[in-house]
Design a protein around this motif. Structure first.
Motif, PDB file in Angstrom:
ATOM      1  N   VAL A 174      64.401  17.590  66.600  1.00 55.69           N
ATOM      2  CA  VAL A 174      63.389  18.146  67.569  1.00 55.69           C
ATOM      3  C   VAL A 174      63.424  17.507  68.989  1.00 55.69           C
ATOM      4  O   VAL A 174      63.729  16.434  69.379  1.00 55.69           O
ATOM      5  CB  VAL A 174      61.844  17.563  67.376  1.00 55.69           C
ATOM      6  CG1 VAL A 174      60.909  18.332  68.318  1.00 55.69           C
ATOM      7  CG2 VAL A 174      61.216  18.106  65.912  1.00 55.69           C
ATOM      8  N   GLY A 200      55.179  22.186  77.181  1.00 58.89           N
ATOM      9  CA  GLY A 200      54.795  23.205  76.019  1.00 58.89           C
ATOM     10  C   GLY A 200      55.900  23.704  75.117  1.00 58.89           C
ATOM     11  O   GLY A 200      55.455  24.302  74.064  1.00 58.89           O
ATOM     12  N   THR A 203      63.838  18.682  73.400  1.00 55.09           N
ATOM     13  CA  THR A 203      63.652  19.634  74.629  1.00 55.09           C
ATOM     14  C   THR A 203      64.563  18.790  75.438  1.00 55.09           C
ATOM     15  O   THR A 203      64.400  17.589  76.000  1.00 55.09           O
ATOM     16  CB  THR A 203      62.304  19.653  74.902  1.00 55.09           C
ATOM     17  OG1 THR A 203      61.675  20.162  74.096  1.00 55.09           O
ATOM     18  CG2 THR A 203      62.206  20.506  76.191  1.00 55.09           C
ATOM     19  N   ALA A 220      58.317  22.480  73.071  1.00 51.38           N
ATOM     20  CA  ALA A 220      58.609  22.067  71.806  1.00 51.38           C
ATOM     21  C   ALA A 220      57.393  22.256  70.824  1.00 51.38           C
ATOM     22  O   ALA A 220      57.639  22.579  69.727  1.00 51.38           O
ATOM     23  CB  ALA A 220      58.468  20.290  71.730  1.00 51.38           C
ATOM     24  N   SER A 221      56.169  22.220  71.329  1.00 52.48           N
ATOM     25  CA  SER A 221      54.930  22.784  70.795  1.00 52.48           C
ATOM     26  C   SER A 221      55.234  24.404  69.998  1.00 52.48           C
ATOM     27  O   SER A 221      54.805  24.497  69.018  1.00 52.48           O
ATOM     28  CB  SER A 221      53.834  22.545  71.557  1.00 52.48           C
ATOM     29  OG  SER A 221      53.547  21.368  71.968  1.00 52.48           O
ATOM     30  N   ARG A 241      57.416  18.610  78.781  1.00 51.42           N
ATOM     31  CA  ARG A 241      56.050  18.724  79.080  1.00 51.42           C
ATOM     32  C   ARG A 241      55.440  19.891  79.641  1.00 51.42           C
ATOM     33  O   ARG A 241      54.771  20.074  80.590  1.00 51.42           O
ATOM     34  CB  ARG A 241      55.678  17.339  80.008  1.00 51.42           C
ATOM     35  CG  ARG A 241      56.004  16.075  79.599  1.00 51.42           C
ATOM     36  CD  ARG A 241      55.381  15.535  78.212  1.00 51.42           C
ATOM     37  NE  ARG A 241      54.029  15.487  78.234  1.00 51.42           N
ATOM     38  CZ  ARG A 241      53.474  14.447  78.474  1.00 51.42           C
ATOM     39  NH1 ARG A 241      54.128  13.304  78.560  1.00 51.42           N
ATOM     40  NH2 ARG A 241      52.209  14.277  78.293  1.00 51.42           N
ATOM     41  N   THR A 252      59.833   9.504  66.669  1.00 56.07           N
ATOM     42  CA  THR A 252      60.294   8.618  67.438  1.00 56.07           C
ATOM     43  C   THR A 252      58.904   8.302  68.386  1.00 56.07           C
ATOM     44  O   THR A 252      57.826   8.952  68.303  1.00 56.07           O
ATOM     45  CB  THR A 252      61.414   9.262  68.643  1.00 56.07           C
ATOM     46  OG1 THR A 252      60.804  10.519  69.215  1.00 56.07           O
ATOM     47  CG2 THR A 252      62.615   9.524  67.902  1.00 56.07           C
ATOM     48  N   LYS A 285      49.324  15.834  68.122  1.00 58.57           N
ATOM     49  CA  LYS A 285      48.667  16.882  68.915  1.00 58.57           C
ATOM     50  C   LYS A 285      48.508  18.253  68.105  1.00 58.57           C
ATOM     51  O   LYS A 285      47.868  18.815  67.657  1.00 58.57           O
ATOM     52  CB  LYS A 285      49.159  16.985  70.303  1.00 58.57           C
ATOM     53  CG  LYS A 285      48.268  17.907  71.085  1.00 58.57           C
ATOM     54  CD  LYS A 285      48.712  17.977  72.478  1.00 58.57           C
ATOM     55  CE  LYS A 285      47.809  18.724  73.305  1.00 58.57           C
ATOM     56  NZ  LYS A 285      48.426  18.748  74.909  1.00 58.57           N
ATOM     57  N   TYR A 321      53.492  15.110  67.855  1.00 60.56           N
ATOM     58  CA  TYR A 321      53.109  15.830  66.499  1.00 60.56           C
ATOM     59  C   TYR A 321      51.691  15.414  66.177  1.00 60.56           C
ATOM     60  O   TYR A 321      51.056  16.207  65.473  1.00 60.56           O
ATOM     61  CB  TYR A 321      53.993  14.766  65.298  1.00 60.56           C
ATOM     62  CG  TYR A 321      55.555  14.817  65.469  1.00 60.56           C
ATOM     63  CD1 TYR A 321      56.203  16.112  65.670  1.00 60.56           C
ATOM     64  CD2 TYR A 321      56.393  13.882  65.891  1.00 60.56           C
ATOM     65  CE1 TYR A 321      57.434  16.452  65.670  1.00 60.56           C
ATOM     66  CE2 TYR A 321      57.744  14.005  65.974  1.00 60.56           C
ATOM     67  CZ  TYR A 321      58.210  15.269  66.174  1.00 60.56           C
ATOM     68  OH  TYR A 321      59.517  15.407  66.386  1.00 60.56           O
TER      69      TYR A 321
HETATM   70  C1  LIG Z   1      59.518  14.724  72.040  1.00 60.24           C
HETATM   71  C2  LIG Z   1      60.200  15.810  72.665  1.00 60.24           C
HETATM   72  C3  LIG Z   1      60.554  16.748  71.731  1.00 60.24           C
HETATM   73  C4  LIG Z   1      58.773  16.841  73.525  1.00 60.24           C
HETATM   74  O1  LIG Z   1      59.307  17.993  73.900  1.00 60.24           O
HETATM   75  P1  LIG Z   1      58.309  18.631  75.083  1.00 60.24           P
HETATM   76  O2  LIG Z   1      59.039  20.061  75.108  1.00 60.24           O
HETATM   77  O3  LIG Z   1      58.302  18.096  76.240  1.00 60.24           O
HETATM   78  O4  LIG Z   1      57.041  18.876  74.303  1.00 60.24           O
HETATM   79  P2  LIG Z   1      55.540  19.625  74.755  1.00 60.24           P
HETATM   80  O5  LIG Z   1      55.432  19.916  76.237  1.00 60.24           O
HETATM   81  O6  LIG Z   1      55.465  20.722  73.883  1.00 60.24           O
HETATM   82  O7  LIG Z   1      54.396  18.567  74.537  1.00 60.24           O
HETATM   83  C5  LIG Z   1      53.149  18.853  74.002  1.00 60.24           C
HETATM   84  C6  LIG Z   1      52.235  17.579  73.972  1.00 60.24           C
HETATM   85  O8  LIG Z   1      53.069  16.653  73.245  1.00 60.24           O
HETATM   86  C7  LIG Z   1      52.693  15.453  73.672  1.00 60.24           C
HETATM   87  N1  LIG Z   1      53.503  14.787  74.408  1.00 60.24           N
HETATM   88  C8  LIG Z   1      55.085  15.396  74.556  1.00 60.24           C
HETATM   89  N2  LIG Z   1      55.938  14.343  75.065  1.00 60.24           N
HETATM   90  C9  LIG Z   1      55.162  13.257  75.227  1.00 60.24           C
HETATM   91  C10 LIG Z   1      55.651  11.908  75.942  1.00 60.24           C
HETATM   92  N3  LIG Z   1      56.899  11.669  76.211  1.00 60.24           N
HETATM   93  N4  LIG Z   1      54.677  11.124  75.913  1.00 60.24           N
HETATM   94  C11 LIG Z   1      53.350  11.141  75.448  1.00 60.24           C
HETATM   95  N5  LIG Z   1      53.041  12.225  75.025  1.00 60.24           N
HETATM   96  C12 LIG Z   1      53.900  13.250  74.899  1.00 60.24           C
HETATM   97  C13 LIG Z   1      51.703  15.705  74.880  1.00 60.24           C
HETATM   98  O9  LIG Z   1      50.468  15.820  74.453  1.00 60.24           O
HETATM   99  C14 LIG Z   1      52.108  17.149  75.285  1.00 60.24           C
HETATM  100  O10 LIG Z   1      50.920  17.938  75.871  1.00 60.24           O
HETATM  101  P3  LIG Z   1      50.763  17.635  77.518  1.00 60.24           P
HETATM  102  O11 LIG Z   1      51.982  17.665  78.116  1.00 60.24           O
HETATM  103  O12 LIG Z   1      49.745  18.681  77.844  1.00 60.24           O
HETATM  104  O13 LIG Z   1      49.902  16.377  77.755  1.00 60.24           O
HETATM  105  C15 LIG Z   1      60.989  15.614  73.981  1.00 60.24           C
HETATM  106  O14 LIG Z   1      60.434  14.606  75.007  1.00 60.24           O
HETATM  107  C16 LIG Z   1      62.286  15.054  73.565  1.00 60.24           C
HETATM  108  O15 LIG Z   1      63.071  15.966  73.274  1.00 60.24           O
HETATM  109  N6  LIG Z   1      62.493  13.826  73.464  1.00 60.24           N
HETATM  110  C17 LIG Z   1      63.706  13.132  73.001  1.00 60.24           C
HETATM  111  C18 LIG Z   1      63.984  13.515  71.401  1.00 60.24           C
HETATM  112  C19 LIG Z   1      62.996  12.966  70.680  1.00 60.24           C
HETATM  113  O16 LIG Z   1      62.457  11.647  70.751  1.00 60.24           O
HETATM  114  N7  LIG Z   1      62.430  14.061  69.671  1.00 60.24           N
HETATM  115  C20 LIG Z   1      61.281  13.625  68.757  1.00 60.24           C
HETATM  116  C21 LIG Z   1      62.066  13.450  67.756  1.00 60.24           C
HETATM  117  S1  LIG Z   1      60.984  12.839  66.204  1.00 60.24           S
END
Ligand SMILES: CC(C)(COP(=O)(O)OP(=O)(O)OC[C@H]1O[C@@H](n2cnc3c(N)ncnc32)[C@H](O)[C@@H]1OP(=O)(O)O)[C@@H](O)C(=O)NCCC(=O)NCCS
Length: 154
Positions: free
Chosen positions: A92, A102, A94, A104-105, A100, A128, A137, A135
């Motif tokens: 997963v 939405g 982004t 990945a959601s 941030r 992670t 959420k 997850y």
């Molecule tokens: C984790 C990751 C995939 C999130 O992707 P994203 O597109 O930013 O996620 P979203 O915008 O859909 O986030 C939805 C909600 O998840 C939560 N969230 C996402 N990233 C977060 C963070 N870094 N810290 C805290 N909450 C987080 C929040 O509740 C967020 O809603 P909000 O922005 O309205 O508060 C991205 O930060 C990433 O690629 N990280 C590096 C790789 C990784 O760790 N992947 C997960 C593997 S298990």
């Protein structure tokens, strides 16, 4: 932005997304590791894509913004996976400039819909620190009964 399921024509993109995820997660890969992983990925994706592996891509005309992979396995059923099919959510990612908002959601929601259509009973993952709030959420929970364990063989 378009959100779609990857096809066999996307193998080069999937390889890049896997390597980019591993670099984001581990920080570094040796050249030997990269070569071994690329070679396995080419074979793996050709064999499994849209059989027991699916990937979702969020893209614009020029760029991939986000992705998630689901590897499906089939095993003897139990009440928690009555169809015998479970999915492991992985890779997963982004890209930093699109976080941030939405994406990945939406990608994970799409993969959950696809999994339901394929009769997958449950989805597991190893989160992670960054991924865990996302997850939670979306409704993923930690198992109150089982601790995830592993033994490294190779
Ligand atoms: C984790 C990751 C995939 C999130 O992707 P994203 O597109 O930013 O996620 P979203 O915008 O859909 O986030 C939805 C909600 O998840 C939560 N969230 C996402 N990233 C977060 C963070 N870094 N810290 C805290 N909450 C987080 C929040 O509740 C967020 O809603 P909000 O922005 O309205 O508060 C991205 O930060 C990433 O690629 N990280 C590096 C790789 C990784 O760790 N992947 C997960 C593997 S298990």
């Amino acid at each position: 932005m378009n959100i779609r399921k990857a096809t066999i024509d996307d193998i080069d993109i999937l390889i890049k997304l896997r390597i980019d995820y591993l670099l984001a997660d581990n920080g570094n890969l040796t050249t030997d590791e990269k070569n071994a992983i690329r070679s396995q990925l080419t074979t793996y994706f050709s064999k499994h894509i849209n059989h027991d592996f699916i990937a979702i891509l969020a893209e614009t005309d020029n760029n991939i913004l986000s992705t998630a992979f689901l590897a499906i396995s089939e095993k003897p059923a139990n009440p928690a996976f009555i169809t015998g099919k479970t999915g492991t959510l992985l890779n997963v990612l982004t890209y930093p400039e699109y976080r941030r908002i939405g994406i990945a959601s939406r990608v994970i929601s799409k993969i959950i819909d696809e999994a339901k259509q394929l009769g997958v009973s449950s989805i597991n993952l190893s989160a992670t620190k960054e991924g865990k709030p996302l997850y939670e959420k979306l409704g993923f929970t930690e198992s109150p009964k089982y601790t995830s364990m592993k033994m490294q063989l190779v």
